[in-house]
Design a protein around this motif. Sequence first.
Motif, PDB file in Angstrom:
ATOM      1  N   LYS A 121       0.830  -1.203   0.000  1.00 46.40           N
ATOM      2  CA  LYS A 121       0.000   0.000   0.000  1.00 46.40           C
ATOM      3  C   LYS A 121       0.870   1.261   0.000  1.00 46.40           C
ATOM      4  O   LYS A 121       0.568   2.229  -0.696  1.00 46.40           O
ATOM      5  CB  LYS A 121      -0.893  -0.028   1.248  1.00 46.40           C
ATOM      6  N   ALA A 122       1.947   1.185   0.765  1.00 46.66           N
ATOM      7  CA  ALA A 122       2.838   2.340   0.843  1.00 46.66           C
ATOM      8  C   ALA A 122       3.449   2.630  -0.516  1.00 46.66           C
ATOM      9  O   ALA A 122       3.561   3.779  -0.938  1.00 46.66           O
ATOM     10  CB  ALA A 122       3.928   2.096   1.885  1.00 46.66           C
ATOM     11  N   GLU A 123       3.769   1.560  -1.189  1.00 51.61           N
ATOM     12  CA  GLU A 123       4.359   1.710  -2.516  1.00 51.61           C
ATOM     13  C   GLU A 123       3.342   2.323  -3.473  1.00 51.61           C
ATOM     14  O   GLU A 123       3.628   3.256  -4.214  1.00 51.61           O
ATOM     15  CB  GLU A 123       4.807   0.341  -3.031  1.00 51.61           C
ATOM     16  N   GLU A 124       2.125   1.797  -3.389  1.00 49.14           N
ATOM     17  CA  GLU A 124       1.047   2.276  -4.246  1.00 49.14           C
ATOM     18  C   GLU A 124       0.792   3.759  -4.006  1.00 49.14           C
ATOM     19  O   GLU A 124       0.543   4.526  -4.933  1.00 49.14           O
ATOM     20  CB  GLU A 124      -0.205   1.441  -3.932  1.00 49.14           C
ATOM     21  N   LYS A 125       0.854   4.146  -2.746  1.00 46.91           N
ATOM     22  CA  LYS A 125       0.577   5.547  -2.386  1.00 46.91           C
ATOM     23  C   LYS A 125       1.804   6.429  -2.551  1.00 46.91           C
ATOM     24  O   LYS A 125       1.730   7.632  -2.342  1.00 46.91           O
ATOM     25  CB  LYS A 125       0.111   5.633  -0.920  1.00 46.91           C
ATOM     26  N   GLY A 126       2.912   5.788  -2.863  1.00 46.91           N
ATOM     27  CA  GLY A 126       4.135   6.566  -3.040  1.00 46.91           C
ATOM     28  C   GLY A 126       4.698   7.119  -1.747  1.00 46.91           C
ATOM     29  O   GLY A 126       5.275   8.196  -1.709  1.00 46.91           O
ATOM     30  N   ILE A 127       4.484   6.384  -0.663  1.00 50.94           N
ATOM     31  CA  ILE A 127       5.042   6.840   0.608  1.00 50.94           C
ATOM     32  C   ILE A 127       6.458   6.306   0.733  1.00 50.94           C
ATOM     33  O   ILE A 127       6.687   5.103   0.639  1.00 50.94           O
ATOM     34  CB  ILE A 127       4.180   6.345   1.784  1.00 50.94           C
ATOM     35  N   ASP A 167      14.895   1.109   3.042  1.00 52.03           N
ATOM     36  CA  ASP A 167      14.995  -0.272   2.573  1.00 52.03           C
ATOM     37  C   ASP A 167      14.836  -1.208   3.746  1.00 52.03           C
ATOM     38  O   ASP A 167      15.426  -0.999   4.794  1.00 52.03           O
ATOM     39  CB  ASP A 167      16.377  -0.510   1.928  1.00 52.03           C
ATOM     40  N   ASN A 168      14.053  -2.236   3.517  1.00 47.53           N
ATOM     41  CA  ASN A 168      13.792  -3.215   4.559  1.00 47.53           C
ATOM     42  C   ASN A 168      13.510  -2.550   5.916  1.00 47.53           C
ATOM     43  O   ASN A 168      14.247  -2.702   6.882  1.00 47.53           O
ATOM     44  CB  ASN A 168      14.995  -4.166   4.689  1.00 47.53           C
ATOM     45  N   PRO A 169      12.445  -1.765   5.948  1.00 43.66           N
ATOM     46  CA  PRO A 169      12.168  -0.985   7.168  1.00 43.66           C
ATOM     47  C   PRO A 169      11.790  -1.887   8.336  1.00 43.66           C
ATOM     48  O   PRO A 169      11.198  -2.948   8.137  1.00 43.66           O
ATOM     49  CB  PRO A 169      10.968  -0.125   6.765  1.00 43.66           C
ATOM     50  N   PRO A 170      12.169  -1.469   9.549  1.00 44.37           N
ATOM     51  CA  PRO A 170      11.771  -2.262  10.714  1.00 44.37           C
ATOM     52  C   PRO A 170      10.252  -2.218  10.903  1.00 44.37           C
ATOM     53  O   PRO A 170       9.587  -1.292  10.429  1.00 44.37           O
ATOM     54  CB  PRO A 170      12.477  -1.565  11.879  1.00 44.37           C
TER      55      PRO A 170
END
Lengths: 121, 172, 750
Positions: free
Chosen positions: C537-543, C547-550
């Motif tokens: 979803k974050a990717e879709e929303k462009g947030i 990298d590899n967030p906790p």
Amino acid sequence: MAKSILTVDDSASIRQMVSFTLKGAGYSVTEAVDGKQGLEKAKSGRFDLVLTDQNMPNMDGLTLIKSLRALPAYSRTPILVLTTEAGAAMKQQGKAAGATGWLVKPFDPQKLIDVVKKVIG
Amino acid sequence: MNDATEEQALVTSGQQEFLTFTLGEEEYAIDILKVQEIRGYDGVTRIANTPEYIKGVINMRGVIVPVVDMRIKFNVGEIVYDQFTVMIILNLGERIVGMVVDGVSDVIALDPDQIRPAPEFGATLDTEYLEGLATLDKTTEDEDERMAIVVDIEKLMTSSDMGLMDQVVQAG
Amino acid sequence: MSVDLSQFHQVFIDEAYEHLATMENLLLAIDLDNPSLDDLNAIFRAAHSIKGGAGTFGFTDIADLTHALETLLDRLRKQELHPTDDMIEAFLQASDLLGTMLDDHQQGNETDADRIATVKSELVRLASDDEQPANQDSTPTPPEQQPPAGDEQPPTRGGGAWLIKLHPATDIFAGAASYDAVTEDLMALGEVEKVTPPHDGQATWLLHAAVKREQLEEIFAWVCQPQEVTFEWQEGDQPLAEDNSADDDEEAFGFFIDESELPASLESLEEEQGYGFFVEDDELPAATESQTNEGETADEDPGYGFFVDEKDLPAKEAVTSGSKPSLSAQNTSSAEQTDKKASGKPAPKAGSQPAKAPASKAAADTSIRVGVEKVDQLINLVGELVITRSMLAQSASVLDPIEYENIHNGLANLERNSRDLQEAVMSIRMLPINFVFGRFPRVVRDLTKKMHKKVKLKLVGEETELDKGLIEKLSDPLTHLVRNSIDHGIESPEERVAAGKPEEGTITLSASHQGGSILVEIHDDGAGLNREKLLAKAEEKGIPLSDNPPDKEVWQLIFAAGFSTAKEITDVSGRGVGMDVVSRNISEMKGQIEIDSVPGQGTRIGLRLPLTLAILDGMSLRVGDEVFILPLTRILESMQPDKSQLKTVSGKGKVVHIRGEYLPLVPLYKVFNLQPRFTNPEEGILVVVETVEGKLALFVDELIAQDQVVIKSLETHYRKVEGVSGATIMGDGRVALIIDIERLARMNVV
């Protein structure tokens, strides 16, 4: 000196209405929220008339009346029961407890004054 | 805060009282009912990242009030802070603001007809905030005739120009 | 004298709201399988109180609705009906409607009459449902046939009678009550057959009158406990010659002029007036003063009268002897009911019998209502006092302690007293968090119904106190979070069963004090947050994400604006608004949000809030000439770093290495654009603080002292200042700014 009245009712709005009405008619009025507090206030003061509701938390009206009648200071003080019901059974209980009379709720302020005047002038 | 009876008396006589102060060469007049008090410049706590003329905040009897230096804002006068620096505390309805000026001169009473519309002239303040020009009575015979610029101080202080309110773009 | 009753309306309305809240809480807590009689009584009492006040103060619509409510509640508490989910729902609807009606009365609006009619008819329908008595009484009770109850269906006249069986535990007729008086009351309603004469208090009557059950209940309420009498409606075909039943009672109540009720003509005059005396008129104190002419007065002035016929009593004796009011056992006009049928007038009458054994509600007299602004003024004044005290103390500090011992002692006392005073005043604003939690049983109930889920709500630590201002602000975010848990967290019953979990999910709301802050947690045993879904979803929303967030970072995504992972948009949540508002609200309250989530096991969201918005435990520190305050609760440690700990990361400025962690180093003088004493961190002090974004090391000139400070708003006369949450006034009268650590962390000043 103004006659003093103790009004006992668990409803703040009714209590205020009674108190306001009677104060307006020149009486001095003390309020209590239930029979228990009414009894305490009656013990610590002198009242010419007690007006009490029947259904209250902690101590109901009939118990209050009986308790008051057991006190020498209140053996003759007029006590009126404010009740929503005025059947013979109520009357019998009220009378047996030692009440002087009853007043049916809801009542309008003028009626209250009339009755109180009738009782204590 | 305001003396109602005094105000009444003035209203009936049609007069209004003004406090005049100087900023550089010019003399300004503001409705005295908007003035809460006049005090020295002291104990100002700086606020970061604000325009230079917003000096910071002071404690006015438990209330935190911003202080603006009109001399900096309008680039007049000499910017020194010493025991002679005065600050007019304005009470603008909801808001209290401290305003540093060059000097406080007088309290004057003006008839409405003494205030004439301000012409488009080069006053330091934008015409938008001016109510008019007033000619002041001479105090002594040999004095020159003085003129005061009557300012709607509430309008000025609450304007976005001053940046004292939140609707303004935030600093920082 | 005329009294304007409208002046009491507000008190009544406040009172009614309190009763409604009580009612709702109790309703939601009812265990349908095993309802507590005390609770049913308490609910009844609340409805009854509202009705009584509404009648007195002229809110007839409210009185009317509460009457219908009360009728049903009355049958429940007498265990004639068993509570069902439908009933609870109807009660809640009624309680909502009553709230609306109170609002409408307050604002002078008309309440939607259709809505009232709908709710009322539902209550009436439920009340008239036949049901086996819930309690297994020793006396076998035949199935009850109800006469049409309620206002919609007036009782049919003629065929039918009430079989009244009195079976008290004790012989009540041996005491104050009398069989005759009860019989007389019944006769006031219609023709009475004495089926079984009284024996040990037991008796049976047959009353040929299609009166409503509650009229009978009223009579017996004065005589015995509700469960000690049964009323059975029996359909019959022999029509009664006369039916003077008080069917005009349908109006529920309002007036008390009820002649048909009055047993005796002698009484009718005064009883019409709705009151009476048990004693002779001239025994009353007033009589001795005003010399009332007994007997005549009653006739001339229908405004009052006597309960008993004065001629039957030794009136003069009573007065002259000065004996106490006569309470003679004279039977109350037993044979005087002859006249009662004379009156064919409408006889509206009192509502049903008020509850017995009411729960304690003495709070009314032990508390007072005060405007919040008055309390806040008090808090401000105390704040001033505290400041004045510290100014005095500062001035006195130069005085010789021996020579000026009294002054020093006095100041020490003043300090103690003003601190106590401050605490006491602050505590006025503190309220139990139950003021917010209390609404959730209803919220959860409504939502689970809508969402077809099963959720149990657990409340923990409801008594935890926090500032009133915070309580108000907490309500919205908490509602969003609970909604979110029900909507996204808790799975459908099928999914839960399939996952081997109990069908019913649990949401726990808890509150606890943790040092200087309060921790409010919303814990659900649902599906947990879905890391992959959130990332997608974050990717879709462009947030942007690292990298590899906790997990911590991923979970915080749910608070991003416009972020919703609901598969389809529901009207409960999933619109993508709300959760970002939650995070904004909480940070406005100077709070922090913590999220933990385990897939398949649930999610915990913790809100860490300051106890109050008005005072703060702070650490004062100096940068250049200015003093700042840091919230003490956020300070982890302070230290003077040595050179080896300080590193420079390209593009990220300085970091400090503390016990294996590299913390960003934030020089406060840069943030606030000041001339510091030290620009080299080794010379100054580093204060390590905790923020939502992680730890920070603030570089300051020096620490001054730990102090409780009164928080003042900068926005009252100025505006919001970046990186500053408020201000306070120090002992020397100067203003010090309170640092907003969360903002600071996001300002990225390096």
